[in-house]
Scaffold this motif. Structure first.
Motif, mmCIF file in Angstrom:
data_model
loop_
_atom_site.group_PDB
_atom_site.id
_atom_site.type_symbol
_atom_site.label_atom_id
_atom_site.label_comp_id
_atom_site.label_asym_id
_atom_site.label_seq_id
_atom_site.Cartn_x
_atom_site.Cartn_y
_atom_site.Cartn_z
ATOM 1 N N ASN A 72 0.852 -0.917 -0.043
ATOM 2 C CA ASN A 72 -0.393 -0.305 0.035
ATOM 3 C C ASN A 72 0.854 0.811 -0.181
ATOM 4 O O ASN A 72 0.822 2.214 -0.231
ATOM 5 N N LYS A 73 1.944 1.267 0.407
ATOM 6 C CA LYS A 73 2.612 2.179 0.894
ATOM 7 C C LYS A 73 3.420 2.972 -0.420
ATOM 8 O O LYS A 73 4.026 3.986 -0.978
ATOM 9 N N LEU A 74 3.914 1.733 -1.059
ATOM 10 C CA LEU A 74 4.569 1.984 -2.011
ATOM 11 C C LEU A 74 3.896 2.580 -3.590
ATOM 12 O O LEU A 74 4.108 3.045 -4.415
ATOM 13 N N ILE A 75 3.184 2.225 -3.661
ATOM 14 C CA ILE A 75 2.481 2.300 -4.547
ATOM 15 C C ILE A 75 1.028 3.559 -4.525
ATOM 16 O O ILE A 75 0.114 3.866 -5.217
ATOM 17 N N ARG A 76 0.854 4.034 -2.962
ATOM 18 C CA ARG A 76 0.492 5.113 -2.992
ATOM 19 C C ARG A 76 1.046 6.187 -3.010
ATOM 20 O O ARG A 76 2.060 6.321 -2.825
ATOM 21 N N ASN A 77 0.439 7.639 -3.419
ATOM 22 C CA ASN A 77 1.153 8.920 -4.217
ATOM 23 C C ASN A 77 0.459 9.888 -3.177
ATOM 24 O O ASN A 77 0.742 10.994 -3.760
ATOM 25 N N ASN A 78 -0.491 9.293 -2.811
ATOM 26 C CA ASN A 78 -1.381 10.841 -2.663
ATOM 27 C C ASN A 78 -2.614 9.903 -1.000
ATOM 28 O O ASN A 78 -1.903 9.005 -1.328
ATOM 29 N N LEU A 79 -2.920 11.618 -0.515
ATOM 30 C CA LEU A 79 -3.987 10.656 0.394
ATOM 31 C C LEU A 79 -5.714 9.589 0.079
ATOM 32 O O LEU A 79 -5.431 9.711 -0.922
ATOM 33 N N VAL A 80 -5.339 9.020 1.116
ATOM 34 C CA VAL A 80 -6.977 8.505 0.866
ATOM 35 C C VAL A 80 -8.425 9.574 1.291
ATOM 36 O O VAL A 80 -7.574 9.626 2.904
ATOM 37 N N GLY A 120 5.293 18.590 -0.939
ATOM 38 C CA GLY A 120 3.754 18.960 -2.236
ATOM 39 C C GLY A 120 2.453 18.678 -0.913
ATOM 40 O O GLY A 120 0.644 18.728 -1.184
ATOM 41 N N PHE A 121 2.682 19.090 0.511
ATOM 42 C CA PHE A 121 1.030 18.946 2.076
ATOM 43 C C PHE A 121 0.835 20.477 1.433
ATOM 44 O O PHE A 121 1.747 21.193 1.836
ATOM 45 N N ASN A 122 -0.490 20.845 1.075
ATOM 46 C CA ASN A 122 -0.617 21.843 1.351
ATOM 47 C C ASN A 122 -1.668 22.104 2.826
ATOM 48 O O ASN A 122 -1.220 23.581 3.013
ATOM 49 N N ARG A 123 -2.104 21.556 2.923
ATOM 50 C CA ARG A 123 -3.176 20.927 4.339
ATOM 51 C C ARG A 123 -3.220 19.444 5.030
ATOM 52 O O ARG A 123 -2.694 19.109 4.479
ATOM 53 N N PRO A 124 -3.209 20.501 6.382
ATOM 54 C CA PRO A 124 -3.668 18.852 6.838
ATOM 55 C C PRO A 124 -4.144 17.524 6.879
ATOM 56 O O PRO A 124 -5.039 18.157 6.012
ATOM 57 N N ILE A 127 -7.094 13.740 10.126
ATOM 58 C CA ILE A 127 -6.519 12.688 10.642
ATOM 59 C C ILE A 127 -5.514 13.959 11.796
ATOM 60 O O ILE A 127 -5.653 13.905 12.674
ATOM 61 N N GLN A 128 -4.354 14.260 10.247
ATOM 62 C CA GLN A 128 -3.670 15.337 11.220
ATOM 63 C C GLN A 128 -4.435 16.898 11.783
ATOM 64 O O GLN A 128 -4.109 17.686 13.004
ATOM 65 N N GLU A 129 -5.562 17.229 10.924
ATOM 66 C CA GLU A 129 -6.160 18.035 11.668
ATOM 67 C C GLU A 129 -6.069 18.815 12.858
ATOM 68 O O GLU A 129 -5.750 19.646 14.054
ATOM 69 N N GLN A 148 -7.048 4.683 8.562
ATOM 70 C CA GLN A 148 -6.789 3.807 7.465
ATOM 71 C C GLN A 148 -5.483 3.879 7.231
ATOM 72 O O GLN A 148 -5.719 5.254 7.140
ATOM 73 N N SER A 149 -4.977 2.381 6.157
ATOM 74 C CA SER A 149 -3.927 3.154 6.133
ATOM 75 C C SER A 149 -3.980 4.115 4.805
ATOM 76 O O SER A 149 -4.348 4.302 3.731
ATOM 77 N N GLY A 150 -2.698 5.261 4.444
ATOM 78 C CA GLY A 150 -2.241 6.467 3.393
ATOM 79 C C GLY A 150 -3.901 7.638 4.067
ATOM 80 O O GLY A 150 -3.652 8.093 2.816
ATOM 81 N N THR A 151 -3.468 7.781 5.343
ATOM 82 C CA THR A 151 -4.722 9.080 6.055
ATOM 83 C C THR A 151 -3.288 10.321 6.405
ATOM 84 O O THR A 151 -4.325 10.993 6.875
ATOM 85 N N GLY A 152 -3.060 10.050 6.325
ATOM 86 C CA GLY A 152 -1.450 10.892 6.795
ATOM 87 C C GLY A 152 -0.729 10.671 7.950
ATOM 88 O O GLY A 152 -0.652 11.460 9.237
ATOM 89 N N LYS A 153 -0.488 9.198 8.329
ATOM 90 C CA LYS A 153 -0.362 8.700 9.818
ATOM 91 C C LYS A 153 1.207 9.366 10.210
ATOM 92 O O LYS A 153 1.562 9.573 10.917
ATOM 93 N N THR A 154 1.493 8.524 9.061
ATOM 94 C CA THR A 154 3.285 8.945 9.338
ATOM 95 C C THR A 154 3.267 9.654 9.085
ATOM 96 O O THR A 154 4.555 10.757 10.175
ATOM 97 N N ALA A 155 3.141 10.782 8.300
ATOM 98 C CA ALA A 155 3.736 11.935 8.150
ATOM 99 C C ALA A 155 3.515 12.700 8.953
ATOM 100 O O ALA A 155 4.174 13.808 9.692
ATOM 101 N N ALA A 156 2.211 12.671 10.193
ATOM 102 C CA ALA A 156 2.013 13.207 10.990
ATOM 103 C C ALA A 156 2.793 12.693 12.268
ATOM 104 O O ALA A 156 3.779 14.025 13.024
#
Ligand code: ATP
Length: 487
Positions: A72-80, A120-124, A127-129, A148-156
Motif C-alpha cells: 500500500n505504501k509503495l503504490i500510494r502517492n497521495n492521501l486516501v 507537496g502538502f498544502n493543508r493537513p 487525521i492530522q487536523e 486507515q492506511s494512507g490517511t496521513g499518520k506517518t507524516a503526522a
C-alpha cells in the motif's frame, strides 16, 4: 474431486507456505547476519521467534500484514480521502480541543514548514487536523491514533518527532519502532524528506548494522525494529533511553501479530523516562491492538477515524453457471465479446488458475497483467501501478495477493472463483471489499460471479443472503442479454 475443493486445498497451501515465502519480508529475522558479521557478537536472546514448523505461524501472519502494508505504501502517492468524522477522546475532557486547517497554525520551525511544503502538502489531512496540535502541545501529551492506511499518520508523527528534536544535542531524542526492516525504511524516507532542511540525522536500528562496541550513537532520531532497538538500548547501550523525548510505535496492528515484538516494545517503553511522549498508530483497532496500546501508552488521548463504509448499493451483481474452468473462460470471452469493458479485475482462487487464465486471455489478444504471489512486493507494486495508469486493461490476481488493494477506477469485477475463507465458508468481507464502493466513489459497478458446481452455488447463495442483495443469473450464450447488463 469438485473444482472448488481442489482449488481450496491448493489455496490453503499457497496462503500458508508459499505466497510470501519468496518475499524478502521477514523483518529483522531475515536480515539477521551471522554473529561474526555483526561486529558486536551479541547473543540472540531478545530475538527468539516461534518455530515455523507448525503450519501457518504468527510470523506468517505478520509477513502477510507487513507485505500488505508495504504494498500500500509503495503504490500510494497521495492521501486516501475520507469523509467520516474524526472521533477524539481527550484525556482531560475540560481542555479545549484544537484542530488546525493549515500548517502555519502549528507554528513549526521555518525549516520544517519548508520541508512540509517541499513534500507537496498544502493543508493537513483529516487525521492530522486533530492529531498534530495534540502531538505538538506543551507539555507533551500521549496519543493513540487509528485510521486507515494512507490517511496521513506517518507524516503526522514524523512531523512531531522532527519538531521535538534539538539538533544541537548529538544523541538520540526520538525512537520509532516499525514491525519490519522494509517498513522502517519507508518511514525513514519520510523523515529524511521532511527533515531535508533541518540539520537532523537519522539512524536505522536494524539487524546487520555494524557498530563499535561501547559506542554511543550521535543521530537524533533512531528508527528500527523492536528486537534491535531493545538491544541498542539495553545490552549494547548505543542509545541512552533516559534521553528519549518521543517514542513512536508505528503499525501497531502489524506489530502485535508477533508476540515477541509486543514484549520487546513493552520492555523498551519501560526504560524510557516518565515524561517521554508516547505515540501509537494503527490502521485497525481490534481488541488485541487496543490492549497492547493501553499497555504502552499511559494516559492517552485517542483519535479514531472510521473507514468509509463500502456498500453494494450501486453494484449490479450477476452470476453465470458453468461446469469447468474452460467453461468459465468461454463465458468470460462471451462477456468481453458483447460489452465494452474499460478495465476489469479478475479474481481467481489459486495462483495456478490465475496464471492459466492470464495466459488464455493474452492469447485472445487482451492486454493482461498478472499479480502473482511469486513476485517480490516491489514487483507487485509496479504491476498495480501500471494497471492504475491504464497500461493494462485486465488484472488477473489471486485473493491472497490483492487483499487490501484499492483500484478505484475499476468498474467491472469478475470473481472467476468466489471468495472463501480457510474453512471453505463464504468470505463476505472480501466479497464486499472486492466489489463494493464507498459513498465517495459511488460510481456504478458491475460484478460477475462464475459458479461451477453445487458447492460454489451454495457459497453464492450464502453471500446473497448475507447482503440481502439479489445476484441475478446471466446467460452468457445470449449476447442480447449480456448487452443489457452494461446499460
Ligand atoms: N497533509 C497532506 N497533504 C497531502 N498529502 C499528504 C498529507 N499527509 C500525507 N500525505 C501523503 O499521503 C500519503 C499517505 O500518507 P501517510 O503515509 O502519512 O499515511 P499513513 O496513514 O501513515 O499510511 P500507512 O499506514 O500506509 O503508512 C503519502 O503519500 C503522503 O506523502
Amino acid at each position: 474431486m469438485a473444482t472448488d475443493s481442489w482449488a481450496l486445498a491448493v489455496d490453503e497451501q499457497e496462503a500458508a507456505a508459499e505466497t510470501f515465502g519468496k518475499l524478502n519480508l521477514k523483518g529483522e529475522k531475515a536480515e539477521k547476519p551471522k554473529p561474526e558479521s555483526n561486529g558486536t557478537e551479541e547473543p540472540e536472546s531478545a530475538e527468539q521467534i516461534p518455530s515455523k514448523d507448525g503450519g501457518k505461524s504468527e510470523d506468517d501472519d505478520k509477513e502477510d500484514k507487513a507485505a500488505q502494508s508495504l504494498l500500500n505504501k509503495l503504490i500510494r502517492n497521495n492521501l486516501v480521502s475520507n469523509t467520516n468524522q474524526v472521533e477524539v477522546l481527550q484525556r482531560d475532557p475540560n481542555s479545549p480541543l484544537y484542530s488546525v486547517k493549515s500548517f502555519e497554525e502549528l507554528r513549526l520551525k521555518p525549516e520544517l514548514l519548508k520541508g512540509v511544503y517541499a513534500m507537496g502538502f498544502n493543508r493537513p489531512s483529516k487525521i492530522q487536523e486533530n492529531a498534530l496540535p495534540m502531538m505538538l502541545a506543551e507539555p507533551s501529551q500521549n496519543l493513540i491514533a487509528q485510521s486507515q492506511s494512507g490517511t496521513g499518520k506517518t507524516a503526522a508523527f514524523v512531523l512531531a518527532m522532527l519538531s521535538r528534536v534539538d539538533p544541537a544535542n548529538k544523541y538520540p531524542q526520538c525512537l520509532c519502532l516499525s514491525p519490519t526492516y522494509e517498513l522502517a525504511l519507508q518511514t525513514g524516507k519520510v523523515i529524511e524528506q521532511m527533515g531535508q532542511f533541518s540539520n537532523i540525522k537519522l539512524a536505522y536500528a536494524v539487524r546487520g548494522k555494524k557498530l563499535e562496541r561501547g559506542q554511543k550513537i550521535p543521530e537524533h532520531i533512531v528508527i528500527g525494529t523492536p528486537g534491535t532497538v531493545l538491544d541498542w538500548c539495553s545490552k549494547l547501550r548505543f542509545i541512552d533511553p533516559k534521553k528519549i523525548k518521543v517514542f513512536v510505535l508505528d503499525e501497531a496492528d502489524v506489530m502485535i501479530a508477533t508476540q515477541g515484538h509486543q514484549d520487546q516494545s513493552i520492555r523498551i517503553q519501560k526504560m524510557l523516562p516518565r515524561d517521554c511522549q508516547m505515540l501509537l498508530f494503527s490502521a485497525t483497532f481490534e481488541e488485541s491492538v487496543w490492549r497492547f496500546a493501553q499497555k504502552v501508552v499511559p494516559e492517552p488521548n485517542i483519535i479514531k477515524l472510521k473507514r468509509e463504509e463500502e456498500t453494494l448499493d450501486t453494484i449490479k451483481q450477476y452470476y453465470v453457471e458453468c461446469h469447468s474452468r474452460e467453461d468459465k473462460f468461454r463465458a468470460l470471452c462471451n462477456i468481453y465479446g458483447s460489452i465494452t469493458i474499460a478495465q476489469a479485475m479478475i479474481f481467481c482462487h489459486t495462483r495456478k488458475t490465475a496464471s492459466w487464465l492470464a495466459g488464455e486471455l493474452y492469447k485472445e489478444g487482451h492486454q493482461v497483467a498478472l499479480l502473482s504471489g511469486e513476485m517480490m512486493v516491489e514487483q507487485r507494486a509496479a504491476v498495480i501501478d501500471r494497471f492504475r495508469e491504464g497500461k493494462e486493461k485486465v488484472l488477473v490476481t489471486t485473493n491472497v495477493c490483492a487483499r487490501g488493494i484499492d483500484v478505484e477506477q475499476v468498474s467491472v469485477v469478475i470473481n472467476f472463483d468466489l471468495p472463501v475463507d480457510k474453512d471453505g465458508n463464504p468470505d463476505n468481507e472480501t466479497y464486499l471489499h472486492r466489489i463494493g464502493r464507498t459513498g465517495r466513489f459511488g460510481k456504478r459497478g458491475l460484478a460477475i460471479n462464475m459458479v461451477d458446481g453445487d458447492h460454489s452455488m451454495q457459497i453464492l447463495q450464502r453471500i446473497q443472503q448475507h447482503f440481502s442483495k439479489k445476484i441475478a443469473q446471466l446467460d452468457t450464450d445470449d449476447m442480447d442479454e449480456i448487452e443489457k447488463i452494461s446499460k
